[in-house]
Write an enzyme that holds these catalytic residues in place. Structure first.
Site, PDB file in Angstrom:
ATOM      1  N   ASP A  31       1.068  -1.704   0.105  1.00  0.00           N
ATOM      2  CA  ASP A  31       0.166  -0.391  -0.053  1.00  0.00           C
ATOM      3  C   ASP A  31       0.801   1.289  -0.051  1.00  0.00           C
ATOM      4  OD1 ASP A  31      -1.694   2.048   0.739  1.00  0.00           O
ATOM      5  OD2 ASP A  31      -2.961   0.206   1.349  1.00  0.00           O
ATOM      6  N   THR A  35      -4.204   6.779   0.473  1.00  0.00           N
ATOM      7  CA  THR A  35      -5.545   6.827   0.903  1.00  0.00           C
ATOM      8  C   THR A  35      -5.897   5.993   2.261  1.00  0.00           C
ATOM      9  OG1 THR A  35      -6.575   5.225   0.052  1.00  0.00           O
ATOM     10  CG2 THR A  35      -6.855   7.422  -0.938  1.00  0.00           C
ATOM     11  N   PHE A  69      -6.759  -4.582  -4.048  1.00  0.00           N
ATOM     12  CA  PHE A  69      -8.741  -3.141  -3.460  1.00  0.00           C
ATOM     13  C   PHE A  69      -7.180  -2.225  -3.938  1.00  0.00           C
ATOM     14  CE2 PHE A  69      -8.555  -7.303  -1.084  1.00  0.00           C
ATOM     15  CZ  PHE A  69      -9.528  -7.179  -0.271  1.00  0.00           C
ATOM     16  N   THR A 113     -16.729  -2.845  -9.117  1.00  0.00           N
ATOM     17  CA  THR A 113     -17.282  -2.348  -8.296  1.00  0.00           C
ATOM     18  C   THR A 113     -19.179  -2.444  -9.005  1.00  0.00           C
ATOM     19  OG1 THR A 113     -18.293   0.130  -8.013  1.00  0.00           O
ATOM     20  CG2 THR A 113     -17.162  -0.482  -9.758  1.00  0.00           C
ATOM     21  N   TYR A 137     -15.219   6.894 -12.843  1.00  0.00           N
ATOM     22  CA  TYR A 137     -13.794   5.611 -12.092  1.00  0.00           C
ATOM     23  C   TYR A 137     -14.961   4.087 -12.448  1.00  0.00           C
ATOM     24  CZ  TYR A 137     -15.272   2.342  -7.782  1.00  0.00           C
ATOM     25  OH  TYR A 137     -14.938   1.999  -6.314  1.00  0.00           O
ATOM     26  N   LYS A 141     -13.036   0.168 -13.499  1.00  0.00           N
ATOM     27  CA  LYS A 141     -13.281  -0.831 -13.349  1.00  0.00           C
ATOM     28  C   LYS A 141     -13.284  -1.778 -14.401  1.00  0.00           C
ATOM     29  CE  LYS A 141     -12.519  -0.298  -8.753  1.00  0.00           C
ATOM     30  NZ  LYS A 141     -11.559  -1.380  -7.434  1.00  0.00           N
ATOM     31  N   PHE A 207     -27.667  14.504  -1.697  1.00  0.00           N
ATOM     32  CA  PHE A 207     -27.754  15.148  -3.527  1.00  0.00           C
ATOM     33  C   PHE A 207     -28.896  14.618  -4.183  1.00  0.00           C
ATOM     34  CE2 PHE A 207     -23.541  14.645  -1.041  1.00  0.00           C
ATOM     35  CZ  PHE A 207     -22.494  15.677  -1.335  1.00  0.00           C
ATOM     36  N   ARG A 220     -29.667   2.396  -3.060  1.00  0.00           N
ATOM     37  CA  ARG A 220     -28.297   1.296  -2.950  1.00  0.00           C
ATOM     38  C   ARG A 220     -29.210   0.522  -2.211  1.00  0.00           C
ATOM     39  NH1 ARG A 220     -27.848   4.438  -6.271  1.00  0.00           N
ATOM     40  NH2 ARG A 220     -26.367   5.821  -6.868  1.00  0.00           N
TER      41      ARG A 220
END
Length: 321
Positions: A31, A35, A69, A113, A137, A141, A207, A220
């Site tokens: 890593d 982040t 990941f 994802t 994004y 993926k 949002f 979701r």
């Protein structure tokens, strides 16, 4: 097995690494800490600080498989700066796959994802449904999924992609360590709502309230991080030479933003003021998974299926920190 976990100092990667260590595997975490957090690397795992493009020398030490990941994962940022996502996600993963090929590592479990589906035609979403990502994004993926299929066909790679829906909650390891979300820029709904209950924010923003959903807010599918991590251990054993399998991971039921806020109010006992903000670019109205394929093929079922249990674990972890 000897396993390399890229991005294993992040929220999900660290929980998976912890479960792998607890299962008796020899784990190395790679890593760059852009982040992630070094103190999230579980005890018993080796830590190597570096980018995925630098995985070659590590892999040459001999590994049985990679759990991948490491990625950029902010939808809004990907819309504003798509090149960063194509370079970091796709470019970095291609470098990792080539390093694996040269080192003779033939198995990979990839953190994909639900954003690969974009605006779905139906709900719940099946793995065979069209993939039309609405943001860079998700597109990056999806491109990695395509690359994995190619590497499986060309080089005999055994690959499994797990397409996550919304991951939340916290995990307590056998050693008592608590793993929870703590992103420097928090974009996930549940931790942002709970931050209001902790007095760290005045209100939570919704949002968009004009989506074609029952209450106008996005819907979701939420999955507990411990259940998600357990699926990776099952997927590791399912990597078959020359095959690339794709599995959705979710609970199969959806909750709107308003419903999530209400559950958080119930769990915390806090009123949690909320206000409507403009829609975010690239946000689909509804994302709910069908996880029937992974249930059928690998025997995976969620052990923490209720939204209340997910929020309760996240809240308990926050109050202990």
């Amino acid at each position: 097995m000897k396993l390399l976990v890229t991005g294993g100092a992040g929220y999900i990667g660290a929980v998976v690494a912890a479960q792998l260590v607890e299962a008796g595997h020899e784990v190395t975490v790679l890593d760059d800490l852009s982040t992630g957090h070094e103190d999230a690397v579980p005890a018993g795992a080796e830590f190597v600080r570096g980018r995925i493009e630098e995985a070659g020398p590590v892999l040459r030490r001999g590994f049985d498989a990679v759990l991948h990941f490491a990625a950029k994962s902010l939808v809004g940022e990907s819309v504003a700066n798509p090149a960063k996502y194509w370079t970091g996600n796709l470019g970095g993963t291609l470098a990792l796959l080539e390093a694996m090929r040269q080192a003779g590592v033939h198995r990979i479990v990839f953190s994909s994802t639900a954003a690969t589906y974009g605006e779905p035609e139906r709900s719940p979403i099946l793995e065979t449904d069209p993939t039309r990502p609405t943001n860079p994004y998700g597109a990056s993926k999806l491109a990695i999924d395509t690359a994995l299929t190619a590497f499986a066909g060309l080089y005999g790679l055994g690959a499994v992609s797990l397409r996550y829906f919304n991951v939340a909650g916290a995990y307590t390891g056998r050693d008592g360590r608590v793993y929870r979300e703590r992103h420097d820029e928090e974009t996930h709904l549940i931790p942002n709502v709970l931050a209001v209950a902790r007095g760290e924010r005045e209100h939570v923003r919704m949002f968009g309230a004009d989506y074609p959903t029952p209450d106008g807010t996005c819907v979701r599918d939420y999955i507990h991080v411990a259940d998600l991590a357990r699926a990776h251990l099952l997927a590791l054993d399912a990597c078959a030479p020359g095959r690339h399998e794709i599995y959705n991971l979710g609970n199969g039921s959806g909750f709107s933003v308003r419903e999530v806020i209400e559950v958080c109010r119930e769990v915390t006992g806090h009123p949690i003021p909320a206000e409507v903000a403009p829609r975010r670019a690239g946000d689909p109205a509804v994302l709910v998974a069908s996880s029937e394929k992974i249930r059928r093929d690998l025997g995976w079922t969620p052990e923490h299926p209720s939204l209340k249990s997910i929020v309760t674990d996240a809240w308990t972890a926050l109050t202990k920190s």
